[in-house]
Scaffold this active site. Structure first.
Site, PDB file in Angstrom:
ATOM      1  N   GLY A  33       0.797  -1.228   0.000  1.00 45.36           N
ATOM      2  CA  GLY A  33       0.000   0.000   0.000  1.00 45.36           C
ATOM      3  C   GLY A  33       0.826   1.273   0.000  1.00 45.36           C
ATOM      4  O   GLY A  33       0.288   2.348  -0.250  1.00 45.36           O
ATOM      5  N   CYS A 242     -27.469  -8.374 -17.262  1.00 39.29           N
ATOM      6  CA  CYS A 242     -26.873  -7.982 -18.543  1.00 39.29           C
ATOM      7  C   CYS A 242     -27.844  -8.298 -19.674  1.00 39.29           C
ATOM      8  O   CYS A 242     -28.411  -9.395 -19.739  1.00 39.29           O
ATOM      9  CB  CYS A 242     -25.558  -8.736 -18.742  1.00 39.29           C
ATOM     10  SG  CYS A 242     -24.882  -8.582 -20.409  1.00 39.29           S
ATOM     11  N   CYS A 245     -26.100 -11.324 -21.925  1.00 43.77           N
ATOM     12  CA  CYS A 245     -25.810 -12.668 -21.411  1.00 43.77           C
ATOM     13  C   CYS A 245     -26.596 -13.002 -20.153  1.00 43.77           C
ATOM     14  O   CYS A 245     -26.469 -14.100 -19.621  1.00 43.77           O
ATOM     15  CB  CYS A 245     -24.315 -12.848 -21.180  1.00 43.77           C
ATOM     16  SG  CYS A 245     -23.711 -12.055 -19.679  1.00 43.77           S
ATOM     17  N   CYS A 267     -22.625  -6.241 -19.669  1.00 45.01           N
ATOM     18  CA  CYS A 267     -21.393  -6.504 -18.906  1.00 45.01           C
ATOM     19  C   CYS A 267     -20.284  -5.559 -19.350  1.00 45.01           C
ATOM     20  O   CYS A 267     -20.041  -5.402 -20.549  1.00 45.01           O
ATOM     21  CB  CYS A 267     -20.880  -7.919 -19.179  1.00 45.01           C
ATOM     22  SG  CYS A 267     -21.817  -9.234 -18.445  1.00 45.01           S
ATOM     23  N   CYS A 273     -18.721 -11.689 -20.666  1.00 45.45           N
ATOM     24  CA  CYS A 273     -19.992 -11.684 -21.393  1.00 45.45           C
ATOM     25  C   CYS A 273     -19.937 -12.666 -22.570  1.00 45.45           C
ATOM     26  O   CYS A 273     -20.849 -13.467 -22.768  1.00 45.45           O
ATOM     27  CB  CYS A 273     -20.283 -10.269 -21.886  1.00 45.45           C
ATOM     28  SG  CYS A 273     -21.994  -9.991 -22.351  1.00 45.45           S
TER      29      CYS A 273
END
Lengths: 291, 203
Positions: A33, A242, A245, A267, A273
């Site tokens: 980090g 979606c 899909c 998506c 997808c």
């Protein structure tokens, strides 16, 4: 391994630059980090097009790697296509659109929907690596704040969100705390993706070219989105699956279809997808001719 | 009399791809602390240095990063000439402010706190220590947890300082300051980044 253009060094960067970046990556992994400064190079693309991610990828890439590049989840948008072509040309590596087959995935603003695996490396392109930058413009001060672990200002910002909007209105680049120590900018990924960073089996590397910083999250590392007890962290939710899909629990892009308010939600992860559609999943608008 | 050939030979045969594969092994090992990783160590350093230690040195050290050798390694003129030639880096007489230290006899090395620790503002300005140990598997087991480690992991290096456990705990206490270790033996390495916490085992 394919041959790469022989008038370039393998993966474009010279060896001394790679060593400098590699040393920065090792320190970044050792202090999860923390943003390690590095001597970012001019790349044959403008700042803002992923020069940080490209330099990280170029420094870790080997001839046996399989590279996937996504831009907002899509394999076929300009930034993804040009970076993929760049590495085909200067390193001769195999490329793929499949999340499962890739050993290195360079990304702009998304984490793939398919779960990442042990041994994979996710390289983020980062525009502004400093999560405190819009609260405190001076680098000397933000550096001191990280050194002293003084992150009160970030909570004030999230609190002001609640005071103004009734909820935390930050939807992307949502700040996280890594291993209980450093507050980190996950790059402008939607906060939908933040939970995927937590305890991920993959190594996550972040490169900011213009701002000259590299940082890292090792595998199996705690990544907690900042929140309040009475306003816990939440991800975006979508009303519909979606349209192509039928996937639920994925991040969707809004696509405007006409000038009469027509729209669809699909998506953002194109590989996810397409593989669902290939497996026979259908959404409400799949197969429809778009006018 | 220094035999020049020994200094010039035994480096990477393909500097670009060898350095990449050695670095990837080190990156993997740093991301999976206390896990043994084989290095495709394609160098043949003078006899006092393990192949893995020599490969890591050639992959990471260069003109920007002065190094220091402990007494055991510094005794070998051939090794000093080999490292200087293949890395292009300066050898320093004292260990206090080098980026890399190569240690041939960790049992008698200076305490970890004597090396560059970085600062609270710039914890990356700290030393990376390459410690050559006789074995990574036959010593007293040490249990670690922390970033990169799923649950816990055990490493049993032989030949570390007597008070290594206390030293490592003090190193962890200085976090984010502190040194990072690359332990090497033969063709294998295991890394201990400063983030790795030593777990006190009962009994």
């Amino acid at each position: 391994m394919n041959a790469h253009a022989s008038n370039y060094n393998f993966a474009y960067l010279d060896e001394q630059t790679k060593r400098m970046i590699r040393r920065a990556i090792l320190k970044a992994i050792a202090v999860p980090g923390y943003q390690v400064p590095f001597a970012s190079r001019e790349m044959p693309m403008p700042y803002g097009w992923g020069t940080g991610g490209v330099q990280v990828t170029a420094s870790i890439l080997g001839p046996d790697d399989v590279l996937k590049v996504i831009d907002q989840g899509a394999d076929d948008t300009t930034n993804a296509v040009s970076i993929r072509k760049f590495f085909q040309k200067v390193a001769g590596v195999e490329t793929t659109t499949s999340t499962e087959d890739a050993t290195i995935i360079q990304t702009r603003h998304r984490i793939p929907e398919a779960p990442l695996q042990e041994g994979q490396v996710l390289v983020y392109q980062v525009p502004i690596p400093e999560p405190l930058r819009f609260l405190e413009p001076r680098e000397t001060e933000t550096r001191k704040m990280h050194a002293l672990e003084e992150y009160g200002l970030m909570h004030v910002k999230l609190y002001e969100d609640i005071a103004k909007n009734g909820h935390i209105a930050t939807t992307y680049a949502y700040p996280v705390k890594v291993e209980g120590r450093y507050v980190m900018d996950p790059s402008p990924t939607p906060k939908f993706d933040n939970p995927k960073m937590h305890m991920s089996p993959a190594l996550q590397l972040f490169g900011a070219g213009r701002e000259k910083r590299i940082y890292a999250v090792p595998p199996h590392t705690e990544v907690i989105s900042l929140d309040f007890e009475d306003h816990p962290f939440e991800v975006q939710r979508f009303d519909k699956p979606c349209a192509l899909c039928g996937a639920e629990q994925v991040y969707l892009d809004e696509v405007v279809l006409d000038d009469r308010g027509g729209r669809m939600f699909v998506c953002s992860d194109t590989h996810h997808c397409e593989s669902r559609q290939a497996a026979g999943h259908r959404g409400e608008m799949s197969g429809e001719a778009l006018s | 009399m220094l035999n020049e050939a020994t200094a010039l030979e035994g480096g990477f045969s393909n500097p670009v791809l060898n350095a990449q594969s050695v670095f990837r092994a080190v990156m993997d090992a740093m991301a999976k602390p206390a896990t043994i990783v084989e290095v495709d160590a394609v160098v043949t350093p003078p006899s006092r240095l393990d192949r893995a230690a020599g490969a890591v040195a050639c992959a990471l050290i260069d003109t920007d990063t002065p190094f220091w050798l402990d007494a055991t390694l510094a005794e070998s003129t051939a090794l000093r000439a080999w490292l200087t030639f293949h890395t292009g880096a300066r050898e320093m007489a004292t260990c206090g402010d080098v980026a890399f230290a190569l240690v041939g006899a960790p049992q008698t090395m200076p305490p970890l706190e004597r090396f560059a620790q970085g600062t609270q503002e710039y914890p990356n300005r700290s030393a990376t220590l390459i410690l050559q140990v006789p074995s990574l598997e036959s010593g007293a087991p040490l249990t670690f947890e922390g970033p990169g480690i799923r649950d816990r992991v055990v490493l049993a290096p032989r030949g570390l300082p007597q008070d290594f456990a206390a030293q490592w705990k003090a190193n962890r206490k200085r976090f984010p300051r502190g040194v990072d270790l690359i332990l090497t033996t033969g063709d294998a390495i295991a890394c201990l980044p400063r983030s790795a916490r030593l777990v006190e085992m009962e009994g």
